[in-house]
Enzyme design. Structure first.
Site, mmCIF file in Angstrom:
data_model
loop_
_atom_site.group_PDB
_atom_site.id
_atom_site.type_symbol
_atom_site.label_atom_id
_atom_site.label_comp_id
_atom_site.label_asym_id
_atom_site.label_seq_id
_atom_site.Cartn_x
_atom_site.Cartn_y
_atom_site.Cartn_z
ATOM 1 N N ARG A 59 22.915 6.152 -1.623
ATOM 2 C CA ARG A 59 21.773 6.902 -1.413
ATOM 3 C C ARG A 59 21.553 7.713 -0.326
ATOM 4 N NH1 ARG A 59 16.501 3.863 0.820
ATOM 5 N NH2 ARG A 59 15.380 5.500 0.074
ATOM 6 N N SER A 97 16.062 6.279 9.464
ATOM 7 C CA SER A 97 15.349 7.378 9.584
ATOM 8 C C SER A 97 14.803 7.212 10.890
ATOM 9 C CB SER A 97 15.556 8.024 8.366
ATOM 10 O OG SER A 97 14.606 7.691 7.625
ATOM 11 N N PRO A 157 13.513 -2.243 -0.334
ATOM 12 C CA PRO A 157 13.980 -2.015 -1.687
ATOM 13 C C PRO A 157 14.104 -0.781 -1.196
ATOM 14 C CG PRO A 157 11.247 -0.836 -1.638
ATOM 15 C CD PRO A 157 11.709 -2.052 -0.159
ATOM 16 N N ASN A 158 15.679 -0.238 -2.580
ATOM 17 C CA ASN A 158 16.380 0.692 -1.781
ATOM 18 C C ASN A 158 17.589 1.070 -1.135
ATOM 19 O OD1 ASN A 158 15.996 2.294 -4.637
ATOM 20 N ND2 ASN A 158 13.795 2.694 -2.665
ATOM 21 N N TYR A 206 20.073 8.556 4.893
ATOM 22 C CA TYR A 206 21.051 7.068 6.045
ATOM 23 C C TYR A 206 21.883 6.598 6.020
ATOM 24 C CZ TYR A 206 15.747 6.744 3.504
ATOM 25 O OH TYR A 206 14.780 6.846 3.476
ATOM 26 N N ASN A 257 13.697 -4.419 7.956
ATOM 27 C CA ASN A 257 13.200 -2.599 6.985
ATOM 28 C C ASN A 257 12.643 -2.695 5.556
ATOM 29 O OD1 ASN A 257 14.139 0.167 6.440
ATOM 30 N ND2 ASN A 257 15.606 0.446 6.684
ATOM 31 N N ALA A 300 10.100 2.051 1.685
ATOM 32 C CA ALA A 300 9.031 2.489 1.153
ATOM 33 C C ALA A 300 8.029 1.208 1.525
ATOM 34 C CB ALA A 300 9.098 3.335 0.060
ATOM 35 N N HIS A 359 14.240 1.061 11.248
ATOM 36 C CA HIS A 359 14.680 1.999 9.595
ATOM 37 C C HIS A 359 15.962 2.516 10.462
ATOM 38 C CE1 HIS A 359 10.424 1.699 8.273
ATOM 39 N NE2 HIS A 359 9.954 1.462 9.332
ATOM 40 N N GLU A 363 10.598 -4.300 13.209
ATOM 41 C CA GLU A 363 10.445 -3.200 12.401
ATOM 42 C C GLU A 363 11.722 -1.985 12.398
ATOM 43 O OE1 GLU A 363 7.006 -1.368 10.612
ATOM 44 O OE2 GLU A 363 8.058 -0.143 10.693
ATOM 45 N N ARG A 412 9.920 13.197 9.054
ATOM 46 C CA ARG A 412 9.909 13.649 7.716
ATOM 47 C C ARG A 412 8.558 13.344 6.942
ATOM 48 N NH1 ARG A 412 13.959 8.760 5.143
ATOM 49 N NH2 ARG A 412 13.689 10.406 3.440
HETATM 50 C C1 DQA Z 1 13.178 3.810 5.378
HETATM 51 C C2 DQA Z 1 12.638 5.090 5.746
HETATM 52 C C3 DQA Z 1 11.113 4.722 4.682
HETATM 53 O O1 DQA Z 1 10.729 5.836 4.819
HETATM 54 C C4 DQA Z 1 12.026 5.038 3.557
HETATM 55 O O2 DQA Z 1 11.158 4.431 2.397
HETATM 56 C C5 DQA Z 1 13.684 3.662 3.556
HETATM 57 C C6 DQA Z 1 14.466 3.939 4.567
HETATM 58 C C7 DQA Z 1 14.558 3.811 6.698
HETATM 59 O O3 DQA Z 1 15.662 3.132 7.279
HETATM 60 O O4 DQA Z 1 14.445 4.861 7.216
HETATM 61 O O5 DQA Z 1 13.596 3.527 2.456
HETATM 62 O O6 DQA Z 1 13.085 2.668 6.168
#
Ligand code: DQA
Length: 144
Positions: free
Chosen positions: A17, A100, A9-10, A22, A72, A75, A98, A96, A105
């Protein structure tokens, strides 16, 4: 070699964003970099903002469809036991990733319910996390 890359998501908003966290690259640019970095890999890219769609995608993988999955989970990383269970059901390596460094964080981001059922976990290198994720599957497959 075939690798499925799942963006949660997102991540469709990448580039717009919170670029300080990111990065400025769009999702399409991240996908294109993977294609150009790994010309021998056949990629399928999948992005969804919906937990059920990500689970359906993971459930749809039939053995030998893919050599591995880079995911990825956005959240969902922090609370989706359903995605965790879908990954547990797979026999191929799942990595997995990410963008960030989730450990640097907010508290709620410092825990992944997904990581324990993955082959490995890469965080904090921006788009390079995806490259390292794919690289790890390629190397595992080649046994190098
Ligand atoms: C994320 C880290 C997650 O905490 C966040 O909700 C994201 C992006 C990352 O790629 O750093 O949507 O997965």
């Amino acid at each position: 070699m075939k690798i499925l890359v799942i963006h949660g998501p997102n991540l469709n908003l990448l580039g717009k964003r919170e670029p300080a966290i990111y990065g400025e690259m769009t999702l399409e640019q991240v996908n294109q970099i993977l294609i150009s970095e790994f010309p021998d890999v056949e990629f399928e890219f999948f992005q969804s903002n919906h937990e059920g769609e990500i689970i359906d995608k993971l459930n749809s993988i039939v053995e030998f469809d893919f050599d591995g999955v880079v995911i990825n989970p956005g959240a969902f990383t922090h609370y989706s036991y359903a995605i965790r269970d879908a990954i547990s059901a797979l026999k191929i390596p799942v990595v997995e990733v990410h963008l960030s460094n989730i450990y640097a964080r907010e508290d709620f981001r410092r825990h992944s319910v997904i990581a324990p059922v993955c082959r490995g976990h890469i965080a904090g290198f921006g788009y390079l996390s995806y490259i390292l994720g794919v690289e790890s599957i390629v190397k595992l497959k080649k046994g190098t």
